[in-house]
Write an enzyme that holds these catalytic residues in place. Structure first.
Site, PDB file in Angstrom:
ATOM      1  N   GLY A   2       2.033   0.793   0.592  1.00  0.00           N
ATOM      2  CA  GLY A   2       3.001   1.483   1.961  1.00  0.00           C
ATOM      3  C   GLY A   2       3.384   2.734   1.226  1.00  0.00           C
ATOM      4  NE  ARG A  45      -1.270  -2.662  -6.367  1.00  0.00           N
ATOM      5  CZ  ARG A  45      -0.671  -3.041  -5.037  1.00  0.00           C
ATOM      6  NH1 ARG A  45      -0.144  -4.574  -5.322  1.00  0.00           N
ATOM      7  NH2 ARG A  45      -0.550  -2.514  -3.892  1.00  0.00           N
ATOM      8  CB  VAL A  92       4.403  -7.502  -3.479  1.00  0.00           C
ATOM      9  CG1 VAL A  92       5.668  -8.217  -3.122  1.00  0.00           C
ATOM     10  CG2 VAL A  92       4.427  -6.268  -4.155  1.00  0.00           C
ATOM     11  CE1 TYR A 141      -0.903   2.729  13.305  1.00  0.00           C
ATOM     12  CE2 TYR A 141      -1.284   2.850  15.629  1.00  0.00           C
ATOM     13  CZ  TYR A 141      -0.524   2.213  14.690  1.00  0.00           C
ATOM     14  OH  TYR A 141       0.316   1.582  14.872  1.00  0.00           O
ATOM     15  NE  ARG A 198       6.481  -7.608   0.600  1.00  0.00           N
ATOM     16  CZ  ARG A 198       5.543  -6.643   0.062  1.00  0.00           C
ATOM     17  NH1 ARG A 198       6.018  -5.582  -0.556  1.00  0.00           N
ATOM     18  NH2 ARG A 198       4.072  -7.120   0.171  1.00  0.00           N
TER      19      ARG A 198
END
Length: 504
Positions: free
Chosen positions: A167, A294, A297, A204, A339
């Site tokens: 983000g 990677r 989160v 979008y 989160r």
């Protein structure tokens, strides 16, 4: 390949601690790096060794490759785990590690070049015949070119950082009137987060679902997917709540998306953990969005439903081990992650740095809190304000929602403002409970998610403040000389004013 003996974790906060925990279980020593703002941070205390790498700004500390490698050499670390963010998707850092004879726990630089650079990944997927969201296949250099391209594909469009995800460096642009400011802020945030200000443009899509596939590969060409994660609960293009399995995917669609994700990874000889992200439209057509080279989160929800430790798998893959399984496991139960941020949802999510004066984290069956803070810790104002990831597991989605809500009700953080109440609002909202929510859900339902003030708690707060004022005035009256203050000086005590207000 030799076994890894000592790992330097080139990151901070909860992800650094999460990596260190697995290292300790594997008998591997750990090294922390920290900026001046993180001297007292929990990841510094968790590691076997810790080294200062610079001032608070990440571009002067956590993003300085030479200092990270110098610490690795000084500490005797033979491997580096980058966590996520910072240098985790920086191919030049991978090459620098290889040159220094240090194992990078992640994909090879060539795979990162092919997929870590978002525009190059889009071009590779187009060549492979994978449907992608319309947009540019290379970074756009000037705002003039960008404006022209945006008008060509039509507004609204997305400006996105080419050098990283999460983000950061991402802005939605409705038209030419707000293009220039969005361009400047996207490039600035991209540079601050990834050390790379390259930006590209995507069309979008209205009301899509954001669904990602976790993939994993070893050094021998074996590649599998570990099912999906639903990540549509986003604010400012950053994920807030994640869950697996996705409530909108059928087994057939899961298998099809997983097959495409594996194909994408194999095309670039990928190694280790990675995530292929897709947008799914209302007709359940899916489009390649990007690949994050990677650990994500939200990886704990995948660990909950598969029973795997993805960090341990990363380390084993870096050591040259083969995959422990060769096909996607069936999802076991349901997992949800929220989160927890140091921010104020009622004030446009303004960050709330400061000292945590009191902390109580939730517990109980199948509850996990990955955190990098403690009571007495001061949350700095120079990094992402996420302070923890709370995740839960249950046999069914309804039970997982109930468990997550219960866990949030136990979470107490004093001294700073958090989004805990806002998270509870998300989990309680009928659209989330129903399962068919899209990426505009949080923006569309913002007012409802903030909730209404609890009048009972307001009453308690008023009485508590009144009592505090009374006790303070009583103490003052005992210590001040006669006529110097107190009730006899002609002033009305604040607690008496509060009581008058209460009676009204």
């Amino acid at each position: 390949m030799p076994k890894i003996r000592k790992v330097l974790v080139a990151n901070r906060g909860e992800i650094a601690i999460r990596v260190m925990r697995t290292c300790k279980e594997l008998g591997i020593a750990t090294v922390a790096v920290y900026s001046e703002a993180d001297r007292s941070a929990l990841h510094v205390r968790t590691a076997d060794q810790a080294f200062l790498v610079g001032p608070p700004p990440s571009r002067e500390s956590y993003l300085v490759q030479e200092r990270i490698l110098e610490v690795a050499k000084q500490s005797g670390a033979d491997a580096i785990h980058p966590g996520y963010g910072f240098l985790s998707e920086n191919a030049s850092f991978v090459r620098a590690c290889e040159k220094a004879g240090i194992t990078f726990i992640g994909p090879p630089a060539a795979a990162m070049d092919a997929m870590g650079e978002k525009t190059r990944a889009r071009a590779n997927m187009i060549q492979a015949g994978v449907p992608v969201v319309p947009g540019s296949t290379e970074p756009i250099k000037t705002p003039e070119e960008a404006r022209e391209y945006a008008q060509k594909i039509g507004f609204p469009i997305m400006l996105k950082a080419a050098g990283g995800g999460g983000g950061k460096g991402m802005r939605r642009v409705e038209g030419l009137h707000d293009f220039d400011s969005a361009w400047r802020s996207a490039k600035s945030e991209a540079m601050s987060s990834f050390g790379n200000d390259s930006v590209y443009i995507e069309k979008y899509l209205e009301k899509p679902h954001h669904v990602e596939i976790q993939i994993f590969a070893d050094q021998y060409g074996n590649t599998i997917h570990l099912n999906e994660r639903e990540c549509s609960a986003q604010r400012r293009h950053q994920k807030v709540v994640e869950e697996t399995p996705s409530p909108i995917l059928t087994p057939e669609l899961r298998a099809k998306m997983g097959e495409v994700a594996v194909k994408a990874a194999k095309a670039v000889n990928y190694v280790g953990a990675g995530t292929v992200e897709f947008l799914v439209d209302v007709h359940r057509n899916f489009y390649f969005l990007e690949m994050n080279t990677r650990l994500q989160v939200e990886h704990p929800v995948t660990e909950w439903v598969t029973g795997l430790d993805l960090v341990a798998m990363q380390i084993r893959a870096a050591e040259g081990a083969k995959l422990p399984l060769f096909e996607a496991p069936e999802p076991r139960g349901h997992a949800i992650e929220v989160r927890v941020y140091a921010e104020d949802p009622a004030r446009n999510f303004m960050p709330s740095p400061g000292k945590i004066t009191s902390l109580r984290v939730p517990g109980g069956p199948n509850v996990r809190d990955d955190s990098g803070v403690f009571a007495g810790f001061t949350v700095p104002n120079v990094y992402d304000p996420m302070i923890s990831k709370l995740s839960v597991w249950a046999p069914t989605r309804a039970e997982a929602i109930a468990r997550a809500k219960r866990a949030l009700s136990e979470y107490v953080v004093k001294g700073i403002t958090t989004n805990i109440r806002y998270l509870h609002g998300i989990l309680s909202h009928p659209e989330f409970v129903g399962g068919d929510y899209d990426t505009s859900f949080l923006t569309r339902e913002h007012t409802a998610l903030l909730g209404t003030e609890d009048t009972g708690l307001s009453e308690v707060a008023l009485l508590a403040s009144t009592l505090h004022a009374f006790q303070r005035d009583q103490k003052r009256a005992k210590t001040l000389p006669s006529g110097a203050g107190g009730a006899g000086n002609g002033r009305v005590s604040p607690w008496r004013l509060a009581l008058k207000s209460r009676r009204r």
